[in-house]
Write an enzyme that holds these catalytic residues in place. Structure first.
Site: not given
Length: 494
Positions: A338-340
């Site tokens: 989700w962060h990247g």
């Protein structure tokens, strides 16, 4: 005389100069917003329209015409949720929910992960698919998760869908949390929209403390440490000794905490001043004595979202111990992604997932063995737990921050094989101010919560004129110490 062209330029979106909470433009924007908001404060409709229009403009200043995605997302999920609620057919309800999930995740996937998977395809098949020129819309990860939680909660009959589209658009576009969270649940926020606007001394004190504390953490601690030390270390770890790299990692632990929690605190403070209470996103996470406790204190809105909408639907702890550990690991793996769109983030999530699973084994063993440790032994174990947890989190931050795996392992190599402790005094003399700001940051982080409550009460007793004077003096002080170019918040990219 007012220069119209210059004014229009300042009011327009510029990719290289997005609006930030700590920018000069924001102070003028916020002052105008508050003035308009107070003028319509007695009208629920007026508050909703003023807040929504200012929020949409704020988003436009942050990422241009991508503001249309927020409006489109609101239209889609407002209608889908109503159809889910009104449909008597369970199959149709589930189909509409799947459609909502598909549209939301599909939109997020396109903007955030398309080029990542193009790269994987090229690597696996020696292909030559060109990467697309896609700019990641700011805040898309946050408002996508808010949309999903809303439609899922409606599907579960945990909340009723709103009747007024403007109420939902207001919830989704609410500018204090729009770009960097916290991820706010509709069930927590929407009931507050219709409540009369009242501002108590507690709200003033709490809001002022959060805004001032957030600005201090962001500008004085995070930006200063990063721009004067940490960025040099992570730009090329191989050029620095192990001691420099280790202190750089400790510095980054403060940087990312003060950067993200500082913005979250400002969001909470602004919301509080305008009559809304949104849940806190951080609770002194580096005081945690286990990785499980850390994730109850760090990015609370994300970890609770992952628990309620991913971990529990996967089976949680209801399908045996092994499955529980797998569910924990898988949830954090997805949380990392989700962060990247990077293998570094996936690896970071996998490490935290594995640690959570191991910690669950430890907790289960303690429960079964009925071991009770008290007195000084408990204190020693608590301190050891805090030190071990902090250093594990810092180890994981290396992969989170480093541009590539090579850079991450290069930094670790320097710490293990080229430490050079004899340069300590030389290093201190070169970065005295940075190291003292780091010390200040850690001291403030480990202060007991009663200190915070005391400051809030003191600020709450100050008359309005005094509050304005304090804020003006504080902002003037920040202007003296802040860098000429505001640093883009770390979580802007997520």
């Amino acid at each position: 005389m007012i220069d119209i062209n210059k004014l229009l330029y300042e009011l327009s979106y510029h990719e290289s100069d997005p609006v930030l909470f700590n920018s000069g433009f924001f102070f003028y924007y916020f002052a105008l917003f508050l003035m308009c908001y107070l003028l319509v404060s007695k009208s629920k409709t007026g508050r909703v329209w003023v807040y929504t229009l200012f929020s949409l403009y704020f988003f436009y200043k942050a990422c241009g015409y991508y503001v249309g995605l927020v409006i489109l997302s609101a239209i889609v999920d407002f209608n889908l949720s109503r159809w889910i609620h009104e449909s008597p057919d369970k199959t149709k309800k589930k189909s509409l929910l799947i459609l909502s999930i598909f549209l939301n995740i599909g939109l997020l996937f396109y903007f955030k992960y398309t080029n990542f998977f193009i790269g994987i395809i090229n690597d696996l098949s020696a292909g030559h698919i060109f990467a697309l020129k896609i700019m990641l819309p700011i805040g898309i990860s946050f408002y996508t998760f808010e949309n999903l939680s809303y439609t899922i909660d409606v599907y579960r009959d945990e909340i009723k869908p709103v009747d007024n589209f403007m109420d939902y658009l207001f919830f989704l576009s609410f500018f204090p949390k729009l770009m960097m969270g916290p991820i706010v649940r509709a069930a927590d926020f929407i009931p507050q929209i219709s409540a009369p606007y009242r501002l108590s001394s507690e709200d003033i004190g709490k809001g002022m403390y959060l805004i001032m504390g957030g600005l201090f953490k962001k500008i004085v601690i995070s930006d200063f440490i990063y721009q004067n030390f940490v960025q040099y270390i992570f730009d090329d770890p191989s050029k620095h000794t192990g001691l420099e790299c280790l202190i750089g990692v400790y510095g980054y632990a403060l940087v990312i905490y003060c950067d993200f929690s500082g913005y979250s605190d400002m969001a909470l403070g602004i919301a509080r001043w305008t009559g809304f209470k949104i849940p806190p996103n951080f609770d002194s996470p580096y005081q945690s004595s286990s990785i499980t406790e850390f994730w109850r204190r760090w990015h609370i809105s994300l970890s609770s979202w992952l628990r309620d909408y991913l971990y529990i639907p996967l089976g949680g702890n209801r399908k045996g111990k092994v499955r529980q550990y797998i569910n924990l690991a898988l949830t954090m793996l997805i949380g990392g992604f989700w962060h990247g769109a990077s293998w570094n983030f996936i690896f970071w999530g996998a490490m935290h997932g594995g640690a959570l699973a191991l910690d669950k084994v430890r907790i289960d063993w303690l429960k079964q063995s009925k071991v009770v440790i008290t007195g000084w032994k408990a204190t020693v174990l608590k301190v050891l737990g805090v030190l071990i947890t902090f250093h594990f989190v810092c180890f994981c931050w290396v992969f989170f921050k480093a541009s590539t795996f090579h850079d991450a392992w290069s930094l670790i190599h320097q710490v293990v094989y080229d430490f050079q402790p004899e340069i300590a005094m030389e290093l201190y003399n070169g970065y005295t101010a940075v190291f003292w700001v780091m010390v200040l940051g850690f001291i403030l982080h480990f202060l007991p919560s009663k200190f915070e409550f005391s400051m809030e009460k003191i600020l709450g007793r100050v008359p309005v004129a005094g509050s304005v004077a304090i804020m003006v003096a504080f902002i003037w002080l920040l202007i003296q110490v802040k860098s000429t170019q505001p640093m883009i918040p770390i979580y802007f990219q997520f």
